[in-house]
Design a protein around this motif. Sequence first.
Motif, PDB file in Angstrom:
ATOM      1  N   PRO A 138      95.051   5.142  27.185  1.00 42.08           N
ATOM      2  CA  PRO A 138      95.638   4.088  28.013  1.00 42.08           C
ATOM      3  C   PRO A 138      96.183   4.605  29.340  1.00 42.08           C
ATOM      4  CG  PRO A 138      97.161   4.701  26.292  1.00 42.08           C
ATOM      5  CD  PRO A 138      95.886   5.449  26.029  1.00 42.08           C
ATOM      6  N   GLY A 139      96.507   5.888  29.408  1.00 40.92           N
ATOM      7  CA  GLY A 139      97.100   6.453  30.614  1.00 40.92           C
ATOM      8  C   GLY A 139      96.112   7.143  31.524  1.00 40.92           C
ATOM      9  N   THR A 140      94.809   7.064  31.210  1.00 42.97           N
ATOM     10  CA  THR A 140      93.788   7.650  32.078  1.00 42.97           C
ATOM     11  C   THR A 140      92.692   6.612  32.312  1.00 42.97           C
ATOM     12  OG1 THR A 140      92.318   8.532  30.360  1.00 42.97           O
ATOM     13  CG2 THR A 140      94.210   9.890  30.982  1.00 42.97           C
ATOM     14  N   SER A 141      91.732   6.949  33.140  1.00 42.61           N
ATOM     15  CA  SER A 141      90.618   6.031  33.399  1.00 42.61           C
ATOM     16  C   SER A 141      89.362   6.446  32.634  1.00 42.61           C
ATOM     17  CB  SER A 141      90.338   5.965  34.900  1.00 42.61           C
ATOM     18  OG  SER A 141      90.050   7.248  35.401  1.00 42.61           O
ATOM     19  N   ALA A 142      89.514   7.224  31.568  1.00 45.65           N
ATOM     20  CA  ALA A 142      88.366   7.760  30.832  1.00 45.65           C
ATOM     21  C   ALA A 142      87.598   6.693  30.056  1.00 45.65           C
ATOM     22  CB  ALA A 142      88.823   8.861  29.878  1.00 45.65           C
ATOM     23  N   CYS A 143      88.263   5.688  29.533  1.00 45.72           N
ATOM     24  CA  CYS A 143      87.603   4.686  28.700  1.00 45.72           C
ATOM     25  C   CYS A 143      87.441   3.367  29.462  1.00 45.72           C
ATOM     26  CB  CYS A 143      88.409   4.423  27.430  1.00 45.72           C
ATOM     27  SG  CYS A 143      88.579   5.855  26.366  1.00 45.72           S
ATOM     28  N   PRO A 144      86.219   2.838  29.523  1.00 48.63           N
ATOM     29  CA  PRO A 144      86.019   1.593  30.266  1.00 48.63           C
ATOM     30  C   PRO A 144      86.729   0.383  29.653  1.00 48.63           C
ATOM     31  CG  PRO A 144      83.946   2.377  29.294  1.00 48.63           C
ATOM     32  CD  PRO A 144      84.986   3.396  28.995  1.00 48.63           C
ATOM     33  N   ARG A 145      86.999   0.407  28.351  1.00 45.98           N
ATOM     34  CA  ARG A 145      87.671  -0.725  27.707  1.00 45.98           C
ATOM     35  C   ARG A 145      89.179  -0.532  27.554  1.00 45.98           C
ATOM     36  NH1 ARG A 145      83.738  -2.367  22.696  1.00 45.98           N
ATOM     37  NH2 ARG A 145      81.918  -2.869  23.945  1.00 45.98           N
ATOM     38  N   GLY A 146      89.705   0.573  28.045  1.00 46.01           N
ATOM     39  CA  GLY A 146      91.128   0.859  27.898  1.00 46.01           C
ATOM     40  C   GLY A 146      92.003  -0.062  28.732  1.00 46.01           C
ATOM     41  N   LYS A 147      93.246  -0.212  28.296  1.00 52.90           N
ATOM     42  CA  LYS A 147      94.218  -1.033  29.019  1.00 52.90           C
ATOM     43  C   LYS A 147      95.471  -0.210  29.279  1.00 52.90           C
ATOM     44  CE  LYS A 147      92.468  -5.286  27.130  1.00 52.90           C
ATOM     45  NZ  LYS A 147      91.635  -4.806  26.032  1.00 52.90           N
ATOM     46  N   PHE A 148      95.962  -0.276  30.498  1.00 53.55           N
ATOM     47  CA  PHE A 148      97.141   0.448  30.944  1.00 53.55           C
ATOM     48  C   PHE A 148      98.295  -0.541  31.065  1.00 53.55           C
ATOM     49  CE2 PHE A 148      99.986   2.094  34.188  1.00 53.55           C
ATOM     50  CZ  PHE A 148     100.108   3.429  33.839  1.00 53.55           C
ATOM     51  N   SER A 203      92.344   0.201  32.419  1.00 58.22           N
ATOM     52  CA  SER A 203      92.675   1.595  32.691  1.00 58.22           C
ATOM     53  C   SER A 203      91.725   2.218  33.710  1.00 58.22           C
ATOM     54  CB  SER A 203      92.697   2.413  31.402  1.00 58.22           C
ATOM     55  OG  SER A 203      91.457   2.373  30.759  1.00 58.22           O
ATOM     56  N   SER A 204      90.636   1.551  34.028  1.00 58.33           N
ATOM     57  CA  SER A 204      89.758   2.040  35.094  1.00 58.33           C
ATOM     58  C   SER A 204      90.464   1.980  36.450  1.00 58.33           C
ATOM     59  CB  SER A 204      88.466   1.223  35.154  1.00 58.33           C
ATOM     60  OG  SER A 204      88.753  -0.132  35.430  1.00 58.33           O
ATOM     61  N   ARG A 205      91.555   1.226  36.530  1.00 58.48           N
ATOM     62  CA  ARG A 205      92.318   1.121  37.770  1.00 58.48           C
ATOM     63  C   ARG A 205      93.427   2.178  37.859  1.00 58.48           C
ATOM     64  NH1 ARG A 205      93.287  -5.270  37.899  1.00 58.48           N
ATOM     65  NH2 ARG A 205      94.689  -4.724  39.600  1.00 58.48           N
ATOM     66  N   VAL A 206      93.488   3.069  36.879  1.00 54.20           N
ATOM     67  CA  VAL A 206      94.460   4.169  36.904  1.00 54.20           C
ATOM     68  C   VAL A 206      93.940   5.249  37.849  1.00 54.20           C
ATOM     69  CG1 VAL A 206      95.505   6.000  35.515  1.00 54.20           C
ATOM     70  CG2 VAL A 206      95.295   3.697  34.580  1.00 54.20           C
ATOM     71  N   ASN A 207      94.795   5.705  38.736  1.00 55.46           N
ATOM     72  CA  ASN A 207      94.461   6.739  39.726  1.00 55.46           C
ATOM     73  C   ASN A 207      93.216   6.383  40.556  1.00 55.46           C
ATOM     74  OD1 ASN A 207      96.628   8.463  39.163  1.00 55.46           O
ATOM     75  ND2 ASN A 207      95.542   9.348  37.436  1.00 55.46           N
ATOM     76  N   ASP A 208      93.103   5.094  40.927  1.00 57.42           N
ATOM     77  CA  ASP A 208      91.993   4.662  41.784  1.00 57.42           C
ATOM     78  C   ASP A 208      92.412   4.546  43.248  1.00 57.42           C
ATOM     79  OD1 ASP A 208      93.602   2.413  41.673  1.00 57.42           O
ATOM     80  OD2 ASP A 208      91.976   1.022  41.217  1.00 57.42           O
ATOM     81  N   HIS A 209      93.586   5.077  43.573  1.00 59.95           N
ATOM     82  CA  HIS A 209      94.134   5.101  44.939  1.00 59.95           C
ATOM     83  C   HIS A 209      94.585   3.734  45.422  1.00 59.95           C
ATOM     84  CE1 HIS A 209      92.629   9.132  44.812  1.00 59.95           C
ATOM     85  NE2 HIS A 209      91.396   8.708  44.676  1.00 59.95           N
ATOM     86  N   ILE A 210      94.802   2.806  44.490  1.00 57.08           N
ATOM     87  CA  ILE A 210      95.352   1.487  44.817  1.00 57.08           C
ATOM     88  C   ILE A 210      96.556   1.261  43.906  1.00 57.08           C
ATOM     89  CG2 ILE A 210      94.940  -1.002  44.846  1.00 57.08           C
ATOM     90  CD1 ILE A 210      91.984  -0.373  45.307  1.00 57.08           C
ATOM     91  N   CYS A 211      97.681   0.897  44.480  1.00 57.98           N
ATOM     92  CA  CYS A 211      98.908   0.690  43.716  1.00 57.98           C
ATOM     93  C   CYS A 211      98.853  -0.681  43.041  1.00 57.98           C
ATOM     94  CB  CYS A 211     100.128   0.774  44.629  1.00 57.98           C
ATOM     95  SG  CYS A 211     100.205   2.322  45.558  1.00 57.98           S
TER      96      CYS A 211
END
Length: 194
Positions: A72-82, A96-104
């Motif tokens: 949940p804390g990384t963007s590794a899984c396409p179905r994950g939720k942060f 979770s794909s939006r984690v560390n994508d350079h957009i707040c």
Amino acid sequence: MGKTSCLPSLICFLILFFIPSSTSSSFVRGVHPLDYKYFDSKVIKCKDGSNSFTKDRFNDDFCDCVDGTDEPGTSACPRGKFYCRNLGSRPHFLFSSRVNDHICDCCDGSDEFDGVTYCPNTCIMGGNIEYKTEIHQASNIILKKESKSYGRFDMIHNIKDLKVLTLLQLITLLLGALYLFYRRAKSKKCRNHL
């Protein structure tokens, strides 16, 4: 002399007594507080039952679960939720794909922790900075349905966190006042010796 030498001990006691209690919840990046206990064992099952993983493989940037339970804390899984905690504003989930994508995406900036993008905490100032892109709007609509079930808990949790912050601010003010009192007493003592 006895009163002034007690001040540093009192400050240390207050810091050691109150700060750990404010951070006592076992914070796990990207996880809703109701799910903390789920991740508090040595071997954790994926929520969809597809696999299991050890605690050291949690948030290791490698997807072990199809549903993204382990990341949940990384963007590794396409179905994950942060989970954005957003203390002072409304908490919510995002892909979770939006984690560390350079957009707040989280107003507390918790989704951008890699140090590349600086996200100021805007939660107290009224919430998220909204980005007007179709992808972000569509994912927010989908995830909003899932986060409604946590609403009442989040409100209670935010009130508790605000109480802790208020307590810490009061302690800081008290310590500042004690420090000023200490400095004034010390300067009076120096003047009396002259």
